[in-house]
Design a protein around this motif. Structure first.
Motif, mmCIF file in Angstrom:
data_model
loop_
_atom_site.group_PDB
_atom_site.id
_atom_site.type_symbol
_atom_site.label_atom_id
_atom_site.label_comp_id
_atom_site.label_asym_id
_atom_site.label_seq_id
_atom_site.Cartn_x
_atom_site.Cartn_y
_atom_site.Cartn_z
ATOM 1 N N ILE A 54 25.795 -75.475 50.834
ATOM 2 C CA ILE A 54 25.902 -76.232 49.581
ATOM 3 C C ILE A 54 26.020 -77.731 49.855
ATOM 4 N N SER A 55 26.794 -78.114 50.868
ATOM 5 C CA SER A 55 27.009 -79.535 51.158
ATOM 6 C C SER A 55 25.712 -80.221 51.555
ATOM 7 N N PHE A 56 24.957 -79.610 52.454
ATOM 8 C CA PHE A 56 23.686 -80.211 52.862
ATOM 9 C C PHE A 56 22.675 -80.170 51.719
ATOM 10 N N THR A 57 22.686 -79.080 50.967
ATOM 11 C CA THR A 57 21.722 -78.961 49.871
ATOM 12 C C THR A 57 21.933 -80.036 48.829
ATOM 13 N N ARG A 58 23.177 -80.280 48.445
ATOM 14 C CA ARG A 58 23.384 -81.216 47.340
ATOM 15 C C ARG A 58 23.143 -82.667 47.746
ATOM 16 N N SER A 59 23.417 -83.016 49.006
ATOM 17 C CA SER A 59 23.131 -84.393 49.424
ATOM 18 C C SER A 59 21.631 -84.617 49.588
ATOM 19 N N ILE A 60 20.930 -83.635 50.151
ATOM 20 C CA ILE A 60 19.483 -83.770 50.318
ATOM 21 C C ILE A 60 18.792 -83.734 48.960
ATOM 22 N N ALA A 61 19.239 -82.839 48.079
ATOM 23 C CA ALA A 61 18.674 -82.794 46.728
ATOM 24 C C ALA A 61 18.970 -84.085 45.980
ATOM 25 N N ALA A 62 20.119 -84.697 46.243
ATOM 26 C CA ALA A 62 20.472 -85.966 45.597
ATOM 27 C C ALA A 62 19.525 -87.073 46.034
ATOM 28 N N VAL A 63 19.173 -87.103 47.316
ATOM 29 C CA VAL A 63 18.218 -88.107 47.794
ATOM 30 C C VAL A 63 16.867 -87.905 47.117
ATOM 31 N N TYR A 64 16.389 -86.670 47.117
ATOM 32 C CA TYR A 64 15.087 -86.385 46.494
ATOM 33 C C TYR A 64 15.078 -86.787 45.021
ATOM 34 N N SER A 65 16.056 -86.324 44.273
ATOM 35 C CA SER A 65 16.048 -86.543 42.825
ATOM 36 C C SER A 65 16.265 -88.011 42.467
ATOM 37 N N THR B 101 27.845 -91.653 46.862
ATOM 38 C CA THR B 101 27.202 -92.918 47.225
ATOM 39 C C THR B 101 25.759 -92.948 46.748
ATOM 40 N N ILE B 102 25.070 -91.823 46.904
ATOM 41 C CA ILE B 102 23.655 -91.744 46.534
ATOM 42 C C ILE B 102 23.470 -91.904 45.031
ATOM 43 N N CYS B 103 24.258 -91.199 44.251
ATOM 44 C CA CYS B 103 24.124 -91.209 42.789
ATOM 45 C C CYS B 103 25.207 -92.059 42.145
ATOM 46 N N SER B 104 25.417 -93.229 42.683
ATOM 47 C CA SER B 104 26.458 -94.113 42.148
ATOM 48 C C SER B 104 25.878 -95.015 41.069
ATOM 49 N N GLU B 105 26.564 -95.058 39.908
ATOM 50 C CA GLU B 105 26.087 -95.916 38.823
ATOM 51 C C GLU B 105 26.379 -97.391 39.079
ATOM 52 N N THR B 106 27.349 -97.675 39.958
ATOM 53 C CA THR B 106 27.576 -99.060 40.360
ATOM 54 C C THR B 106 26.576 -99.391 41.468
ATOM 55 N N PRO B 107 25.950 -100.569 41.406
ATOM 56 C CA PRO B 107 24.917 -100.898 42.398
ATOM 57 C C PRO B 107 25.415 -100.718 43.832
ATOM 58 N N SER B 108 24.828 -99.789 44.540
ATOM 59 C CA SER B 108 25.193 -99.515 45.926
ATOM 60 C C SER B 108 24.016 -99.890 46.811
ATOM 61 N N TYR B 109 24.276 -99.979 48.108
ATOM 62 C CA TYR B 109 23.196 -100.307 49.030
ATOM 63 C C TYR B 109 22.088 -99.266 48.950
ATOM 64 N N PHE B 110 22.465 -98.010 48.719
ATOM 65 C CA PHE B 110 21.468 -96.945 48.663
ATOM 66 C C PHE B 110 20.482 -97.195 47.529
ATOM 67 N N VAL B 111 20.992 -97.337 46.312
ATOM 68 C CA VAL B 111 20.123 -97.509 45.147
ATOM 69 C C VAL B 111 19.428 -98.869 45.187
ATOM 70 N N GLN B 112 20.155 -99.911 45.602
ATOM 71 C CA GLN B 112 19.560 -101.246 45.674
ATOM 72 C C GLN B 112 18.363 -101.253 46.611
ATOM 73 N N ASP B 113 18.486 -100.556 47.724
ATOM 74 C CA ASP B 113 17.383 -100.458 48.680
ATOM 75 C C ASP B 113 16.138 -99.890 48.013
ATOM 76 N N LEU B 114 16.321 -98.828 47.251
ATOM 77 C CA LEU B 114 15.181 -98.167 46.606
ATOM 78 C C LEU B 114 14.553 -99.070 45.544
ATOM 79 N N LEU B 115 15.381 -99.735 44.773
ATOM 80 C CA LEU B 115 14.878 -100.569 43.680
ATOM 81 C C LEU B 115 14.144 -101.809 44.182
ATOM 82 N N MET B 116 14.465 -102.253 45.411
ATOM 83 C CA MET B 116 13.900 -103.504 45.916
ATOM 84 C C MET B 116 12.724 -103.295 46.861
ATOM 85 N N ILE B 117 12.258 -102.085 47.028
ATOM 86 C CA ILE B 117 11.115 -101.823 47.916
ATOM 87 C C ILE B 117 9.877 -102.523 47.362
ATOM 88 N N GLU B 118 9.196 -103.287 48.202
ATOM 89 C CA GLU B 118 8.052 -104.082 47.754
ATOM 90 C C GLU B 118 6.919 -103.214 47.206
#
Length: 370
Positions: free
Chosen positions: A110-121, A332-349
């Motif tokens: 469950i732990s690996f599934t939910r973090s990997i699924a969180a990245v995908y989604s 960290t992945i699904c954080s509504e406050t701007p995190s490095y994870f989400v910021q990275d995705l939003l700023m991809i050229e």
């Protein structure tokens, strides 16, 4: 004196007529040229203002995209946690039950599934909202530019709401199916790995890449596993389940919504979208491993002069210690406050460029695209 002047004029009459025509023609030609230059200047100024207005609207639309992603992450996180509730297992372990090993094995999957699924989604949410909001943003720009001149709006409020509500597929049936596929891949990859077995960060990265290969490439070893769906299926329902399957009774707004959904589906099935999604997924999983690397650093007292990469390669952790670390990554992945994870995705050229191309395509009148 006057007779001599008149005789002079008569003798040179043709010259005077030619000179007068030349001077008059030059005058009117100059006036015409000035008018043309003024028209060209006004047209160029109008085009510049139009381009500036469209650029401003596009940039505003991108900020809306970013804020929408952040606002939807808590809903996504709760949906994942609801289907993969590891908290109940950790609470049960504290009671020291007889089947403790069995619970640990369930917690591992469950732990690996939910973090990997969180990245995908999360990655899918970022790119899907970019597509949807830039399609609708382009049409809104055309509506605003036309003002009252347009016979009908290309994106009235009811259509916008109906069209954007289709994102619920990713948060509902699409997410459920994605979790099922990821969980099966995690089971095949980590199922036989002992809780006592130690893994380095590079070994953990290899394990995660095997999970990705099964999810994205359909390389499952389970003969009973269903055929792999394309990643776009998790983001958007099949055509058969949309409004388009209704034989009759479609309102004008329904027709507009179907048009938007079909245009979105075409975009999701394009090679460019697949390239962008792969880029975002690679960045997302790279960021996940960066987060995990913080737990694979040597103890503070170890002052051996080795590089950071070598030190990470030397540190290994038992799988039982990695489980709680990977389990908490969803916050960290699904954080509504701007995190490095989400910021990275939003700023991809590539994401920005793809969004600009979509907006450009849908913010130009169709008669100018031909």
């Amino acid at each position: 004196m006057f007779s001599s002047v008149w005789n002079f004029v008569k003798r040179h009459k043709r010259k005077f007529i030619f000179t007068g025509a030349l001077v008059g023609g030059a005058y009117f030609l100059g006036r015409y040229a000035q008018k043309k230059m003024r028209d060209i200047g006004e047209r160029e100024a109008g085009e510049y203002i139009s381009q500036a207005r469209r650029q401003f609207h596009f940039e505003s639309n991108q900020r809306t995209c970013n804020m929408t992603v952040l606002s939807m992450l808590p809903t996504l996180r709760e949906a994942i946690i609801h289907q993969l509730n590891s908290e109940s297992l950790t609470a049960l372990l504290k009671t020291k039950p007889a089947n403790r090993l069995e619970i640990w094995e369930d917690l591992k999957i469950i732990s690996f599934t939910r973090s990997i699924a969180a990245v995908y989604s999360t990655c899918m949410l970022v790119v899907l909202l970019r597509v949807k909001l830039n399609i609708i943003g382009g049409y809104l720009y055309l509506d605003n530019s036309a003002g009252g001149a347009a016979a009908s709006s290309m994106a009235p409020p009811d259509v916008q709401q109906q069209y954007l509500s289709s994102i619920q597929h990713l948060l509902g049936d699409g997410l459920t199916e994605l979790i099922t596929v990821v969980k099966r891949a995690v089971q095949e990859t980590f199922g036989d790995v002992s809780l006592k077995h130690s893994l380095s960060l590079s070994e953990l990265e290899q394990q995660v890449s095997w999970v990705r290969a099964q999810v994205e490439g359909g390389s499952s070893t389970d003969p009973g596993a269903p055929s792999r769906r394309p990643l776009t299926w998790y983001m958007m329902a099949d055509e058969e389940s949309t409004l388009a399957d209704q034989a009759c009774g479609l309102t004008e707004n329904d027709v507009l919504t179907v048009k938007l959904l079909n245009e979105t589906r075409d975009m999701l099935e394009s090679p460019d979208f697949n390239t962008v999604l792969t880029t975002v997924l690679n960045r997302g999983f790279s960021r996940l491993l960066d987060n995990l690397s913080e737990f694979f650093r040597p103890p503070p007292g170890d002052s051996a002069p080795i590089s950071a990469a070598d030190s990470l390669a030397e540190v290994s952790l038992p799988l039982a210690k990695i489980i709680p670390i990977i389990n908490g990554q969803i916050n960290t992945i699904c954080s509504e406050t701007p995190s490095y994870f989400v910021q990275d995705l939003l700023m991809i050229e590539q994401v920005k460029d793809f969004a600009a191309n979509i907006y450009e395509s849908f913010s130009v009148p169709q008669d100018l695209q031909k």
